[in-house]
Design a protein around this motif. Sequence first.
Motif, PDB file in Angstrom:
ATOM      1  N   GLY A 107       0.840  -1.213   0.191  1.00  0.00           N
ATOM      2  CA  GLY A 107      -0.149   0.038   0.168  1.00  0.00           C
ATOM      3  C   GLY A 107       0.937   1.226   0.083  1.00  0.00           C
ATOM      4  N   PRO A 108       0.272   2.438   0.016  1.00  0.00           N
ATOM      5  CA  PRO A 108       1.048   3.723  -0.322  1.00  0.00           C
ATOM      6  C   PRO A 108       1.599   4.018   1.099  1.00  0.00           C
ATOM      7  CG  PRO A 108      -1.153   4.214  -0.511  1.00  0.00           C
ATOM      8  CD  PRO A 108      -1.107   2.676  -0.456  1.00  0.00           C
ATOM      9  N   ASN A 109       1.054   3.610   2.097  1.00  0.00           N
ATOM     10  CA  ASN A 109       1.566   3.959   3.466  1.00  0.00           C
ATOM     11  C   ASN A 109       2.508   3.021   3.901  1.00  0.00           C
ATOM     12  OD1 ASN A 109      -1.716   4.339   3.686  1.00  0.00           O
ATOM     13  ND2 ASN A 109      -0.510   5.975   3.246  1.00  0.00           N
ATOM     14  N   GLY A 110       2.861   2.100   3.114  1.00  0.00           N
ATOM     15  CA  GLY A 110       3.510   0.687   3.498  1.00  0.00           C
ATOM     16  C   GLY A 110       2.899  -0.389   4.349  1.00  0.00           C
ATOM     17  N   PRO A 111       3.394  -1.241   5.066  1.00  0.00           N
ATOM     18  CA  PRO A 111       5.106  -1.088   5.491  1.00  0.00           C
ATOM     19  C   PRO A 111       5.627  -1.650   4.232  1.00  0.00           C
ATOM     20  CG  PRO A 111       3.862  -2.950   6.420  1.00  0.00           C
ATOM     21  CD  PRO A 111       2.909  -2.165   6.133  1.00  0.00           C
ATOM     22  N   PHE A 112       7.023  -1.085   4.197  1.00  0.00           N
ATOM     23  CA  PHE A 112       7.950  -1.282   3.266  1.00  0.00           C
ATOM     24  C   PHE A 112       8.897  -2.187   3.743  1.00  0.00           C
ATOM     25  CE2 PHE A 112       5.935   2.643   1.923  1.00  0.00           C
ATOM     26  CZ  PHE A 112       5.584   2.435   0.825  1.00  0.00           C
ATOM     27  N   ALA A 113       9.490  -3.227   2.993  1.00  0.00           N
ATOM     28  CA  ALA A 113      10.554  -3.810   3.320  1.00  0.00           C
ATOM     29  C   ALA A 113      11.571  -4.243   2.385  1.00  0.00           C
ATOM     30  CB  ALA A 113       9.976  -5.306   3.796  1.00  0.00           C
ATOM     31  N   ASP A 114      12.729  -4.708   2.570  1.00  0.00           N
ATOM     32  CA  ASP A 114      13.736  -4.970   1.236  1.00  0.00           C
ATOM     33  C   ASP A 114      13.478  -6.371   0.750  1.00  0.00           C
ATOM     34  OD1 ASP A 114      15.045  -6.532   3.180  1.00  0.00           O
ATOM     35  OD2 ASP A 114      16.498  -4.876   3.517  1.00  0.00           O
ATOM     36  N   ARG A 115      14.435  -6.820  -0.185  1.00  0.00           N
ATOM     37  CA  ARG A 115      14.086  -8.358  -0.417  1.00  0.00           C
ATOM     38  C   ARG A 115      14.311  -9.357   0.442  1.00  0.00           C
ATOM     39  NH1 ARG A 115      16.318  -8.506  -6.893  1.00  0.00           N
ATOM     40  NH2 ARG A 115      15.088 -10.373  -6.859  1.00  0.00           N
ATOM     41  N   ASN A 116      15.170  -8.969   1.294  1.00  0.00           N
ATOM     42  CA  ASN A 116      15.552  -9.880   2.652  1.00  0.00           C
ATOM     43  C   ASN A 116      14.141  -9.809   3.663  1.00  0.00           C
ATOM     44  OD1 ASN A 116      17.948 -10.778   1.475  1.00  0.00           O
ATOM     45  ND2 ASN A 116      18.858  -9.042   2.474  1.00  0.00           N
ATOM     46  N   GLY A 117      13.252  -8.912   3.509  1.00  0.00           N
ATOM     47  CA  GLY A 117      12.319  -8.895   4.274  1.00  0.00           C
ATOM     48  C   GLY A 117      12.323  -8.055   5.463  1.00  0.00           C
ATOM     49  N   THR A 118      13.543  -7.310   5.690  1.00  0.00           N
ATOM     50  CA  THR A 118      13.988  -6.201   6.715  1.00  0.00           C
ATOM     51  C   THR A 118      12.860  -5.096   6.348  1.00  0.00           C
ATOM     52  OG1 THR A 118      16.040  -6.984   6.745  1.00  0.00           O
ATOM     53  CG2 THR A 118      15.709  -4.935   7.981  1.00  0.00           C
ATOM     54  N   PRO A 119      12.420  -4.732   7.380  1.00  0.00           N
ATOM     55  CA  PRO A 119      11.343  -3.631   7.421  1.00  0.00           C
ATOM     56  C   PRO A 119      12.351  -2.147   7.145  1.00  0.00           C
ATOM     57  CG  PRO A 119      10.623  -4.488   9.024  1.00  0.00           C
ATOM     58  CD  PRO A 119      11.991  -5.247   8.956  1.00  0.00           C
ATOM     59  N   MET A 120      12.004  -1.296   6.260  1.00  0.00           N
ATOM     60  CA  MET A 120      12.597  -0.173   6.129  1.00  0.00           C
ATOM     61  C   MET A 120      12.558   0.846   7.284  1.00  0.00           C
ATOM     62  SD  MET A 120      12.054   1.043   2.071  1.00  0.00           S
ATOM     63  CE  MET A 120      13.484   1.961   2.188  1.00  0.00           C
ATOM     64  N   LEU A 121      11.618   0.548   8.059  1.00  0.00           N
ATOM     65  CA  LEU A 121      11.486   1.509   9.354  1.00  0.00           C
ATOM     66  C   LEU A 121      12.780   1.039  10.329  1.00  0.00           C
ATOM     67  CD1 LEU A 121       7.803   1.895  10.107  1.00  0.00           C
ATOM     68  CD2 LEU A 121       9.540   3.869   9.987  1.00  0.00           C
ATOM     69  N   GLN A 122      13.167  -0.246   9.990  1.00  0.00           N
ATOM     70  CA  GLN A 122      14.161  -0.675  10.894  1.00  0.00           C
ATOM     71  C   GLN A 122      15.723  -0.649  10.079  1.00  0.00           C
ATOM     72  OE1 GLN A 122      13.261  -4.588  12.400  1.00  0.00           O
ATOM     73  NE2 GLN A 122      11.259  -3.866  12.999  1.00  0.00           N
ATOM     74  N   GLY A 123      15.685   0.301   9.256  1.00  0.00           N
ATOM     75  CA  GLY A 123      16.922   0.414   8.413  1.00  0.00           C
ATOM     76  C   GLY A 123      17.274  -0.524   7.186  1.00  0.00           C
ATOM     77  N   GLY A 124      16.100  -1.275   6.804  1.00  0.00           N
ATOM     78  CA  GLY A 124      16.275  -2.039   5.510  1.00  0.00           C
ATOM     79  C   GLY A 124      16.140  -1.274   4.346  1.00  0.00           C
ATOM     80  N   GLY A 125      16.372  -1.862   3.248  1.00  0.00           N
ATOM     81  CA  GLY A 125      16.606  -1.239   2.039  1.00  0.00           C
ATOM     82  C   GLY A 125      17.422  -2.218   1.196  1.00  0.00           C
ATOM     83  N   THR A 126      16.966  -2.453  -0.160  1.00  0.00           N
ATOM     84  CA  THR A 126      17.854  -3.273  -1.185  1.00  0.00           C
ATOM     85  C   THR A 126      18.821  -2.175  -1.928  1.00  0.00           C
ATOM     86  OG1 THR A 126      16.334  -5.086  -1.020  1.00  0.00           O
ATOM     87  CG2 THR A 126      17.861  -4.765  -2.997  1.00  0.00           C
ATOM     88  N   GLN A 127      19.952  -2.277  -2.091  1.00  0.00           N
ATOM     89  CA  GLN A 127      20.825  -1.503  -2.773  1.00  0.00           C
ATOM     90  C   GLN A 127      20.791  -1.605  -4.288  1.00  0.00           C
ATOM     91  OE1 GLN A 127      24.677  -0.472  -1.419  1.00  0.00           O
ATOM     92  NE2 GLN A 127      25.683  -1.472  -3.264  1.00  0.00           N
ATOM     93  N   LEU A 128      20.334  -0.623  -4.687  1.00  0.00           N
ATOM     94  CA  LEU A 128      20.027  -0.636  -6.467  1.00  0.00           C
ATOM     95  C   LEU A 128      21.058  -0.083  -6.968  1.00  0.00           C
ATOM     96  CD1 LEU A 128      17.491  -1.085  -8.345  1.00  0.00           C
ATOM     97  CD2 LEU A 128      16.943   1.447  -7.925  1.00  0.00           C
ATOM     98  N   LEU A 129      22.006   0.813  -6.650  1.00  0.00           N
ATOM     99  CA  LEU A 129      23.044   1.264  -7.157  1.00  0.00           C
ATOM    100  C   LEU A 129      23.996   2.165  -6.139  1.00  0.00           C
ATOM    101  CD1 LEU A 129      24.572   1.860  -9.928  1.00  0.00           C
ATOM    102  CD2 LEU A 129      23.508   4.125 -10.030  1.00  0.00           C
ATOM    103  N   ALA A 130      25.388   1.676  -6.261  1.00  0.00           N
ATOM    104  CA  ALA A 130      26.266   2.491  -5.397  1.00  0.00           C
ATOM    105  C   ALA A 130      27.613   2.984  -6.366  1.00  0.00           C
ATOM    106  CB  ALA A 130      26.804   1.595  -4.378  1.00  0.00           C
ATOM    107  N   GLY A 131      28.403   3.728  -5.817  1.00  0.00           N
ATOM    108  CA  GLY A 131      29.570   4.357  -6.509  1.00  0.00           C
ATOM    109  C   GLY A 131      30.531   3.129  -6.765  1.00  0.00           C
ATOM    110  N   ASN A 132      31.451   3.398  -7.633  1.00  0.00           N
ATOM    111  CA  ASN A 132      32.429   2.335  -8.001  1.00  0.00           C
ATOM    112  C   ASN A 132      34.032   2.908  -7.300  1.00  0.00           C
ATOM    113  OD1 ASN A 132      33.342   4.199  -9.845  1.00  0.00           O
ATOM    114  ND2 ASN A 132      32.435   2.964 -11.658  1.00  0.00           N
TER     115      ASN A 132
END
Length: 237
Positions: free
Chosen positions: A160-185
Amino acid sequence: LWAPDISFFSGLYHVYYAGSTFGSNTSVIGLVTNITLDQTDPNYQWVDQGEVLGSVSSDDFNALDPTVLVDTDGSVWLTYGSYWSGIKQQQIDPTTGMLLASNPTVYSLAARPNVQYDPIEGTSLVHKGSYYYLFASFDNCCASNPYQSNYRIMVGRGNGPNGPFADRNGTPMLQGGGTQLLAGNEVTWNAPGGATAYLDSQQGDIIVFHALHLPDGGAYLFVNSLTWPNDWPQIQP
């Protein structure tokens, strides 16, 4: 003034933008509207609609980096936030472009409670298929030495638009989760961030972001294709 976000609803183009001083949460999100983007049209005129919301030093959030989702049901959502307690969201009245008085709820979408200063900002929220995807910038964008900037683009999804959101491992974004899409080289490019996803069923989805060229630190704007293998976004070169 920075971080403009343009959207179209109720017959008007809406540009939400932020006003602040760097590193401060004494900030405002303002709105200007226009009925056309054609500068040759005699009706072309940006109209100042004033302040949408603000934050001061005693608040635990930062009214910065606005982004708007106009959902498929016509509801309008303003997502914002930078550092402090993370990413927040409020519903917008589509007739006025201001906060919807009948829903005063402030939703918390993402945070990094175990990282000093809660470095998360620059979000983009889109609805694709069965999911809502929240893109965010983690860490720091603007060190004087470009090699020390460690901005990176992260993403999570929810139902839903209000979440909850989680990364691919299931870690909630409210707990610091996030799947890395792009980082510098750290060789030719560094600190990609400030990403906005744009969905276009005819031309193909894209993502717009900035990154620093190395070794000079010059800031460049990128526009890349965005694909969705297994219902997760992937940036194409």
